[in-house]
Write an enzyme that holds these catalytic residues in place. Sequence first.
Site, PDB file in Angstrom:
ATOM      1  N   SER A  53      24.971  38.908  25.748  1.00  0.00           N
ATOM      2  CA  SER A  53      26.167  38.346  25.136  1.00  0.00           C
ATOM      3  C   SER A  53      27.274  38.400  26.177  1.00  0.00           C
ATOM      4  O   SER A  53      27.487  39.437  26.818  1.00  0.00           O
ATOM      5  CB  SER A  53      26.557  39.147  23.889  1.00  0.00           C
ATOM      6  OG  SER A  53      27.589  38.471  23.211  1.00  0.00           O
ATOM      7  N   GLU A  54      27.994  37.288  26.358  1.00  0.00           N
ATOM      8  CA  GLU A  54      28.893  37.185  27.506  1.00  0.00           C
ATOM      9  C   GLU A  54      30.095  38.114  27.421  1.00  0.00           C
ATOM     10  O   GLU A  54      30.793  38.307  28.426  1.00  0.00           O
ATOM     11  CB  GLU A  54      29.336  35.729  27.737  1.00  0.00           C
ATOM     12  CG  GLU A  54      30.149  35.106  26.627  1.00  0.00           C
ATOM     13  CD  GLU A  54      29.292  34.278  25.692  1.00  0.00           C
ATOM     14  OE1 GLU A  54      28.124  34.655  25.446  1.00  0.00           O
ATOM     15  OE2 GLU A  54      29.789  33.256  25.178  1.00  0.00           O
ATOM     16  N   ASN A  55      30.345  38.707  26.250  1.00  0.00           N
ATOM     17  CA  ASN A  55      31.429  39.686  26.197  1.00  0.00           C
ATOM     18  C   ASN A  55      31.015  41.057  26.742  1.00  0.00           C
ATOM     19  O   ASN A  55      31.786  42.003  26.655  1.00  0.00           O
ATOM     20  CB  ASN A  55      32.014  39.797  24.780  1.00  0.00           C
ATOM     21  CG  ASN A  55      30.979  40.149  23.742  1.00  0.00           C
ATOM     22  OD1 ASN A  55      29.850  39.637  23.781  1.00  0.00           O
ATOM     23  ND2 ASN A  55      31.322  41.007  22.814  1.00  0.00           N
TER      24      ASN A  55
END
Lengths: 223, 223, 219, 219
Positions: A53-55
């Site tokens: 997940s890019e966060n």
Amino acid sequence: MEIISKEKARIRIAKRIAQEFNEAKEIKIINLGVGIPTMVANYINNNNIYIQSENGMLGVGPLAEESEIDRQLINAGRQPVTETPGCCYFDSATSFGMIRGGHIDATVIGAFEIDQEGNIANWIIPNGKQLGVGGAMDLVTGAKKVIVAMRHNQNGKPKILKKCKLPITGLGELDMLVTELAVFFFDGQLILEEIAPEIDIDTLKKLTEAEFKISPNLKKINV
Amino acid sequence: MEIISKEKARIRIAKRIAQEFNEAKEIKIINLGVGIPTMVANYINNNNIYIQSENGMLGVGPLAEESEIDRQLINAGRQPVTETPGCCYFDSATSFGMIRGGHIDATVIGAFEIDQEGNIANWIIPNGKQLGVGGAMDLVTGAKKVIVAMRHNQNGKPKILKKCKLPITGLGELDMLVTELAVFFFDGQLILEEIAPEIDIDTLKKLTEAEFKISPNLKKINV
Amino acid sequence: MIKKVMDIDEAISYIKDGDRIMVGGFGLAGYPEELVEALAKSGKKNLTIISNDLGSPGIGLGKLLTNNQIKALIGNYYNWNPDVADAYNSGRIEVKLVPQGTFAEAIRAAGVGIPAFYTPTSAGTDLSKGKEIKVFNGKTYVLEQAIHADVALIKAHIADELGNLVYYKTARNFNPIMAMAAKTTIAQVDKIVPLGTLNPEHIVTPHIFVNIVTKRRNL
Amino acid sequence: MIKKVMDIDEAISYIKDGDRIMVGGFGLAGYPEELVEALAKSGKKNLTIISNDLGSPGIGLGKLLTNNQIKALIGNYYNWNPDVADAYNSGRIEVKLVPQGTFAEAIRAAGVGIPAFYTPTSAGTDLSKGKEIKVFNGKTYVLEQAIHADVALIKAHIADELGNLVYYKTARNFNPIMAMAAKTTIAQVDKIVPLGTLNPEHIVTPHIFVNIVTKRRNL
């Protein structure tokens, strides 16, 4: 008018994309966008698949149940999620380093429009009400395989076009397009690989503005 | 011929530079090069000073005694060192991020030559036997304050020149130069701030090829 | 360099009208709630807020917009807070959209002394208009500049007395890189522990990047 | 992507003659001793070795030079191994010197998809000759390109079964960034632990960057 109901369409698309990953015999790292892409996770039954997940997380688990919710543990769609064994956390520069650096095997994203040159438009519908790009441009450029998950048409209007009308997210980045009616590969041009059991090619052509080739191995979507 | 013996010169230079840091009332992060610069640490008695080593450590402690030696815990001069409370480790990109990004308050380095334009030559004497640059160019560009520690002359030959003859390490990066005979600040030109008690200004001028101004507050080196 | 543990309101007093302020966080995870609250109460204005998003309407960073404290935004995703599009369309604020990965890399770049870098992201799109492009190995890249700030407000989980920091789960996000990119970095932490308590191998943000540590009042 | 735990010799079999090989380490700390030993024994040749230094004469990476396995070096400090200058002067090897910070940043750049970046380091010196320069805010910067490799040989302390890594003290150095920059990354570790044993907050190199894990035989 609808060949397949919205809910059935979404499930079919998610299941068909999950098939791609369920066949993997080696570890694959994937990133799932908001909407239908997130649903793909529900149909993956292969331990070789890890979700980034890019966060800032690798090894995202299922959405958190009510009792598990931790507001500081979310996915990029701001939904509370859970951990898997071997997961880890990192900052946003490292996260997009993974993405831009070509370390993500596949990204599954939604789109407003796709065109026959492989362009994807999924970041803005200019109407003055939207102001955001998120990680979409990084994901289409960086992921090894870009899989678009979207309904074939929008209220009867084609979304698979000769040329995108909306601002594009990246140039010719499409690798695979899955709708409830068809599966296309993109290799300089759209190639129809699978078609829904409910329709024939003529019907599909009427519902698709873009030109496409038909694979000699054309199959029915089977999910 | 020598005004001060080599060993006394080295100690005086190290002590004089330590004075700069012993006055600090706030936390300062410093990086010490090989040679006289490393000796500076022996004379620092201020808890506000933390030593960074470019091979990936902040909070470097004294050199390790025989019994403490851990071959995987070294400084940039490949010497075994010890930890201080609150120390931490990081990779080389982060380490030079600290340096290039201007987060290091001061670097103390040796030099072969200095010139009156503030240029420093300390990475190579072209003789075919040397092949290395290390972190010198990053340190002189990135550190907030560049302090050069070197003997005033080399076998009677001046090292403080009108123009460096050796390949330079950085353009006009000098901030302070400490030799056993003099302390110069650099601010577009060399300014003599302190002079050794053993000599007068005429003697110093004879031993220094570069032009320099004399500070109105000229003092004796007092260590 | 200022370096000490202080109260939240005192920490916020280092912010001036017109400052460029980075704020960590992604959605409502990992943003320094009490520092943002104190900034809203302080009434500081003409701020440029550099953050992933602007929280939700009237919540988190959204409050600064409701309070008219914002002059400009630099960030990447404001669709979670529709107030932003309204303020932008009515000309009340400027907004500069940067793709999220470019945003992260440009913040890190500022921290590590890199003034500009090439990225493939946004090549051929509207967001690369007016930017320098260059071809490497047949592929087109866009030149992006570092993003600096006067002050960074970040959230971490634990600090030691020097300001070494560790984070908590996805609350990490932009906080470690923003800590590097501002002239003054203020960290809101849940807990402050004595020096030597944190394992040197586990420290994520070395204290060199942290100027002020402030303890969260309400946990 | 290959991903498994295997024996050191099998791991080394992924290296081909002529490959560009990154090797972690600084001096004799943090280089993967047994992988380097196995590479020396393998007799693979025409290698380009990308490393901070080349150990000492006949020791560590120095062995590869003694064995005539090296075609070119990219790195920054060879004064600890005078064999390098001799081999270079006699025309036996090529050497490309890169300032240490630029070397580190260029390796990271390769790992994160940045083809080139500007740095102030080496501006005005011999090492910037022939490179593109550009002025930002009145200061001169040099354009430096990413440094890629076919294989990275790195040393870590502990891996879990997936290849998540943690390091030990200053043996960390170039290892985490080299892990990101090669097509195939092979990690020599002291210990392999079951999945879920490492705290997710403490992992330094996520398994996405690691293809092969090999356990050190002699501790």
